[in-house]
Enzyme design. Structure first.
Site, PDB file in Angstrom:
ATOM      1  N   TYR A  81      36.233  49.997  42.746  1.00 59.08           N
ATOM      2  CA  TYR A  81      36.632  49.313  43.978  1.00 59.08           C
ATOM      3  C   TYR A  81      37.485  48.095  43.683  1.00 59.08           C
ATOM      4  CZ  TYR A  81      33.221  45.461  43.375  1.00 59.08           C
ATOM      5  OH  TYR A  81      32.533  44.363  42.917  1.00 59.08           O
ATOM      6  N   ARG A 108      44.692  46.097  38.180  1.00 53.73           N
ATOM      7  CA  ARG A 108      43.277  46.176  37.772  1.00 53.73           C
ATOM      8  C   ARG A 108      42.653  47.471  38.299  1.00 53.73           C
ATOM      9  NH1 ARG A 108      39.218  41.416  39.338  1.00 53.73           N
ATOM     10  NH2 ARG A 108      39.493  42.324  41.400  1.00 53.73           N
ATOM     11  N   ARG A 143      25.712  68.419  42.652  1.00 57.20           N
ATOM     12  CA  ARG A 143      25.253  67.382  41.729  1.00 57.20           C
ATOM     13  C   ARG A 143      25.192  67.894  40.293  1.00 57.20           C
ATOM     14  NH1 ARG A 143      20.999  65.327  39.075  1.00 57.20           N
ATOM     15  NH2 ARG A 143      20.997  63.053  38.825  1.00 57.20           N
ATOM     16  N   HIS A 167      26.191  65.981  36.261  1.00 53.39           N
ATOM     17  CA  HIS A 167      26.750  64.761  35.669  1.00 53.39           C
ATOM     18  C   HIS A 167      28.209  64.918  35.245  1.00 53.39           C
ATOM     19  CE1 HIS A 167      22.560  63.699  35.674  1.00 53.39           C
ATOM     20  NE2 HIS A 167      22.828  62.483  35.229  1.00 53.39           N
ATOM     21  N   LYS A 196      35.818  47.688  37.322  1.00 53.88           N
ATOM     22  CA  LYS A 196      35.277  47.231  38.611  1.00 53.88           C
ATOM     23  C   LYS A 196      34.543  48.406  39.264  1.00 53.88           C
ATOM     24  CE  LYS A 196      36.467  43.970  42.281  1.00 53.88           C
ATOM     25  NZ  LYS A 196      35.312  43.111  42.087  1.00 53.88           N
ATOM     26  N   GLU A 236      29.927  35.860  32.614  1.00 59.53           N
ATOM     27  CA  GLU A 236      30.481  35.592  33.963  1.00 59.53           C
ATOM     28  C   GLU A 236      29.314  35.414  34.925  1.00 59.53           C
ATOM     29  OE1 GLU A 236      32.606  38.976  35.590  1.00 59.53           O
ATOM     30  OE2 GLU A 236      31.234  40.389  34.663  1.00 59.53           O
ATOM     31  N   LEU A 259      34.429  41.018  34.064  1.00 57.18           N
ATOM     32  CA  LEU A 259      35.515  41.519  34.905  1.00 57.18           C
ATOM     33  C   LEU A 259      36.706  40.565  34.763  1.00 57.18           C
ATOM     34  CD1 LEU A 259      35.974  43.735  37.165  1.00 57.18           C
ATOM     35  CD2 LEU A 259      35.884  41.792  38.715  1.00 57.18           C
TER      36      LEU A 259
END
Ligand code: PDD
Length: 286
Positions: A34, A53, A101, A103, A148, A180, A204
């Site tokens: 995101y 990014r 589903r 992986h 992110k 951070e 990040l």
């Protein structure tokens, strides 16, 4: 009041009509990335940096970017109201899409793309006047914090642990070194020099962080990207947090001890002013 319109997989729909399958890999695995992009006076803040990014995050999780830079710009701009009076933040998210589903990556699945714009409230004046409280916690996240990722459970638990101690943010420590905040980057001021951790997989690469480093240097402030031992954080003259939604906040209480004089420091004050001037410049730009 008319309902908020959001973008979902190529359509603009009222938020209550925007639905994603329970088999979406974002829901099942947290398999997505995101961005949060501030918008000042209708202008996307550091748009190219945010998009770079995003591209880096997508590359890291091996998901292809469905849109060009121009397409993103048009797509996101349509979410913004005509009147430019209020600041906004755009949230956008891509997941690996809907699949049974399993992986391993599905074959030929389209990513789910979602974006929305919300009003961005100004940081509470009391935070700027008095500063905010933070606590240090052990950084127990994974080793790809440069991505992110929407999988933010560790960050959520750390932030909540800080809130449970009446603090606004957790400043994270890994191997006795500052990384951070749970949802922010960290700066300290030591003997007049602004310092922030070097960008690597432990944190990040904050867009606000990068701009602060750039603006500090442009304005003749000593600024270093370097390792910050926990001991230096605890003895710093000033501690700041930075993020797209919080801008630059002074931390005046750390682990219940005053930071420096216990008031927002003079270098924070200077940096904050420079940052506001930068925002105003963006608002007034053509
Ligand atoms: N978070 N570090 C982490 C873990 C973050 O989640 C964020 C921002 C930052 C600051 O990055 P930037 O300056 O680019 O916003 C650093 C956003 C705002 C969020 O998750 O809402």
């Amino acid at each position: 009041m008319t309902e908020q319109t959001v973008f979902l997989n190529g359509d603009y729909v009222p938020i209550s009509k925007a639905k994603v399958s329970v088999l979406d890999r974002g829901f099942i695995f947290g398999d997505g990335v995101y961005e949060v992009i501030p918008v000042y006076g209708g202008k996307l803040f550091r748009f190219e940096e945010h998009m770079q990014r995003l591209q880096d995050s997508l590359d890291a999780i091996r998901l292809s970017n469905p849109y060009t830079l121009d397409e993103w710009q048009n797509l996101l701009s349509r979410l913004l109201p005509e009147e430019k009076q209020f600041d906004h933040s755009i949230y956008l998210q891509l997941t690996r899409g809907v699949a049974p589903r399993d992986h391993s990556f599905p074959v030929e699945t389209q990513p789910t793309v979602f974006a929305m714009a919300n009003r961005l409230p100004r940081p509470d004046p009391i935070w700027l006047k008095q500063g905010v409280e933070a606590v240090t916690l052990q950084d127990n996240r994974w080793l790809h914090c440069n991505i992110k990722s929407i999988a933010l459970l560790a960050n959520v638990l750390l932030r909540q642990q800080a809130m449970d101690q009446q603090a606004m943010e957790a400043i994270l420590i890994r191997d006795s070194v500052v990384t951070e905040g749970a949802a922010s980057n960290v700066f300290i001021v030591q003997n007049g020099t602004v310092k922030t951790p070097v960008k690597d997989h432990h944190l990040l690469p904050g867009i606000t962080r990068d701009l602060i480093v750039e603006l500090a240097r442009d304005n003749g402030l000593a600024c270093e990207e370097c390792q910050i031992p926990e001991s230096a954080l605890l003895e710093a003259d000033e501690v700041w947090l930075s993020s797209s939604t919080k801008e630059i906040l002074p931390v005046t209480l750390l682990n219940q001890q005053p930071v420096g004089t216990g008031k927002p420091g003079p270098i924070w004050q200077k940096m904050y002013t420079i940052f506001q001037e930068y925002k105003d410049g963006l608002r007034q730009s053509a």
